[in-house]
Design a protein around this motif. Structure first.
Motif: not given
Length: 308
Positions: A139, A218, A221-229, A232
């Protein structure tokens, strides 16, 4: 986009007008703008207790009250300004559709942007990030590879990276349209960039990198999730390296601009590379990066004084 007609009962107030605007923008594929408006509308509804507000009541005193409401909830000036600027954009659209608003409703609220100090990492740090052994941490390795891709492509913003498709690559060049400014940009693929691309497995996906994995409704949503992940995981990498500043995707963009600037790359070239609207925008961007040069100048002056 479907026109909003003045006099339609369902669109008379701020809330109903904005909801219709959000729906029309979403239908037109303007997901980023519709999401911003939705965030602001939900916040405004908390202020009004869920009540509708007629445009004729959209006064400077109402907005001053809303600004105080936001500050009492702990928002900083830049955050309250985000809400005000988007409300102003919505209000301008309402005026275009014939709604009458009180004069100068934004006169007493802050709509600017406070400059915050941004510390760009050095080329040495970029190399340290590149050379980290993250084989046992897939990751973190994935996040590092996306970061390096952003740096190698002249600080390409993450939203543009996420939506890149394999069809955007022709004859060793990535050609894409910036989602923020709609500028068309061409980036030559350097060997380092190609090496990073080769590390990703995208299979039959149309996208160049596995950030958005399929064409479904979505996408955002996929873009935002990848961005935050990824952000981090980059912060974890930064802590592993002992960096003072938080390592994020945006650091890659800052770093490329700063390193180019300190290596005497002309301002106009940096501006074109980053897809800025003007050299002025780039100059503001660069001067906000950090105060290292000024601190060093002051240190030198102090040294001269000690010699006197």
């Amino acid at each position: 986009m479907t026109a909003l007609k003045n006099g339609e009962n369902e669109n008379r107030g701020i809330v109903s007008f904005t909801r219709k605007l959000i729906a029309d923008m979403s239908a037109a594929g303007m997901s980023t703008s519709s999401r911003r408006y939705r965030i602001v509308l939900n916040s405004f509804l908390r202020f009004t207790g869920g009540a509708e507000v007629d445009w004729k009541d959209f006064s400077s005193s109402l907005l001053s009250g809303y600004e105080n409401f936001l500050r009492n909830r702990g928002l900083c000036r830049n955050s309250t300004s985000f809400h005000m600027r988007n409300l102003r954009s919505i209000a301008n659209r309402a005026i275009d559709h014939g709604f009458a608003l009180p004069p100068a409703p934004f006169k007493y609220v802050y709509t600017g942007i406070d400059r915050t100090e941004k510390r760009a990492v050095t080329l040495n740090t970029i190399c340290r990030i590149r050379d980290m052994d993250l084989a046992g941490c897939p990751h973190l390795d994935f996040a590092r590879n996306v970061f390096m891709f952003a740096f190698y492509t002249r600080g390409m913003s993450f939203v543009d990276i996420a939506y890149l498709k394999k069809s955007d690559v022709t004859d060793g060049v990535i050609t894409y349209q910036r989602r923020k400014t709609r500028q068309r940009i061409r980036v030559r693929i350097e060997p380092q960039t190609l090496d990073v691309i080769a590390r990703f497995k995208t299979g039959t996906s149309a996208y160049l990198l596995p950030l958005i994995t399929d064409d479904t409704p979505d996408l955002e949503r996929q873009y935002r999730n990848a961005y935050h992940r990824i952000n981090e995981n980059l912060k974890k990498i930064g802590r592993m390296l002992g960096l003072e500043a938080k390592l994020t995707l945006y650091v890659a963009r800052h770093a490329w601009a700063s390193i180019a600037h300190h290596n005497n790359v002309p301002l106009s070239t940096i501006s074109k590379a980053m897809g800025h609207d003007s050299d002025k925008t780039t100059l503001i961007y660069l001067t906000s990066l950090d105060s290292t040069a000024v601190d060093n100048a002051n240190k030198n002056i102090m040294a001269l004084m000690s010699q006197g």
